[in-house]
Design a protein around this motif. Structure first.
Motif, mmCIF file in Angstrom:
data_model
loop_
_atom_site.group_PDB
_atom_site.id
_atom_site.type_symbol
_atom_site.label_atom_id
_atom_site.label_comp_id
_atom_site.label_asym_id
_atom_site.label_seq_id
_atom_site.Cartn_x
_atom_site.Cartn_y
_atom_site.Cartn_z
ATOM 1 N N GLN A 86 17.358 23.095 83.451
ATOM 2 C CA GLN A 86 16.837 24.361 82.939
ATOM 3 C C GLN A 86 15.729 24.870 83.860
ATOM 4 O OE1 GLN A 86 16.737 24.609 78.446
ATOM 5 N NE2 GLN A 86 16.541 22.392 78.694
ATOM 6 N N THR A 102 19.842 28.977 77.806
ATOM 7 C CA THR A 102 19.099 27.727 77.861
ATOM 8 C C THR A 102 19.701 26.751 76.863
ATOM 9 O OG1 THR A 102 16.877 26.747 77.812
ATOM 10 C CG2 THR A 102 17.400 28.378 76.104
ATOM 11 N N TYR A 103 19.194 25.513 76.866
ATOM 12 C CA TYR A 103 19.754 24.488 75.985
ATOM 13 C C TYR A 103 18.633 23.615 75.439
ATOM 14 C CZ TYR A 103 22.611 20.617 74.299
ATOM 15 O OH TYR A 103 23.205 19.659 73.520
ATOM 16 N N HIS A 126 23.038 25.556 72.647
ATOM 17 C CA HIS A 126 22.904 26.610 73.647
ATOM 18 C C HIS A 126 22.340 27.870 73.013
ATOM 19 C CE1 HIS A 126 25.051 24.271 76.684
ATOM 20 N NE2 HIS A 126 25.895 23.927 75.719
ATOM 21 N N LYS A 175 20.613 27.868 83.346
ATOM 22 C CA LYS A 175 20.870 26.462 83.036
ATOM 23 C C LYS A 175 22.026 25.958 83.883
ATOM 24 C CE LYS A 175 24.098 27.353 79.212
ATOM 25 N NZ LYS A 175 24.335 27.269 77.765
ATOM 26 N N GLN A 228 23.587 19.124 79.865
ATOM 27 C CA GLN A 228 22.652 19.601 80.878
ATOM 28 C C GLN A 228 22.503 18.557 81.981
ATOM 29 O OE1 GLN A 228 22.809 22.762 79.254
ATOM 30 N NE2 GLN A 228 21.049 22.839 80.626
#
Length: 203
Positions: free
Chosen positions: A126, A164-165, A169, A182, A191
């Motif tokens: 990220q 993003t995670y 998500h 990401k 990720q």
């Protein structure tokens, strides 16, 4: 040497550029070279229409007056091609407004960039690039690609901007200051840090 009219002179061979040429400048006789005439002609704004250029390259000048070569590679052309310009000034060096190439593994390191102040590491896979000069709006486009180290044993990775995670998500809207991206493994959807992250921004 006897005086002769121009039609009576012997034809010149191929010009080398350093031949002296008589010119009249500001009402006075001056001397210059063939190269000097070419440089002056291409430094002056000109309107061209239906131009045919025998050579595949010619000189243009930057704002400082320094000559720069502009080359057209036509070796692979099999038919006529047309280049259409918009009805506006176009700065070829400013189409891509920002870009960055960085290593997202370990301590994040930016290899090279344009208009990117820095990249924040927000956790595994990220990242948050920040613009040096803010975007005029948040409706820009981002093209991205990434690579994960072969030592990971995984087949490949994907790179998704504006996302993003954190357990799941989530969408994250871009701003004029920057955006998030990401990187995650294909298939497993986990990720993962990428050793090559390449991002290009256009607005």
């Amino acid at each position: 040497m006897a005086n002769k009219e121009i039609p009576e002179l012997t034809a010149a061979s191929a010009l080398e550029g350093d031949e002296l040429v008589h010119v009249v400048q500001d009402g006075n006789s001056r001397k210059t070279t063939v190269d000097g005439i070419v440089d002056g002609a291409f430094r002056t704004t000109a309107m061209w229409s239906d131009v045919q250029v025998a050579s595949a390259s010619f000189k243009i000048f930057n704002a400082a007056g320094t000559p720069r070569a502009l080359t057209f590679n036509t070796t692979a052309l099999t038919a006529d091609r047309a280049a259409t310009w918009p009805d506006a000034n176009v700065d070829l060096g400013d189409i891509v407004k920002a870009w960055v190439n960085f290593n997202g593994t370990g301590t994040l390191a930016v290899r090279s960039s344009k208009n990117i102040l820095g990249v924040t590491d927000n956790g595994v896979g990220q990242y948050a690039p920040v613009f040096t000069s803010a975007a005029p709006h948040a409706n820009y486009g981002v093209v991205g690609s990434c690579r994960i180290p072969a030592s990971s044993g995984l087949a490949g990775a994907s790179c998704t901007p504006f996302s993003t995670y954190s357990g799941s998500h989530s969408d994250v809207a871009p701003t004029t200051a920057g955006f998030v991206v990401k990187t995650y493994t294909q298939g497993a959807n986990n990720q993962i840090d990428a050793d090559f992250v390449m991002l290009m921004v256009i607005w």
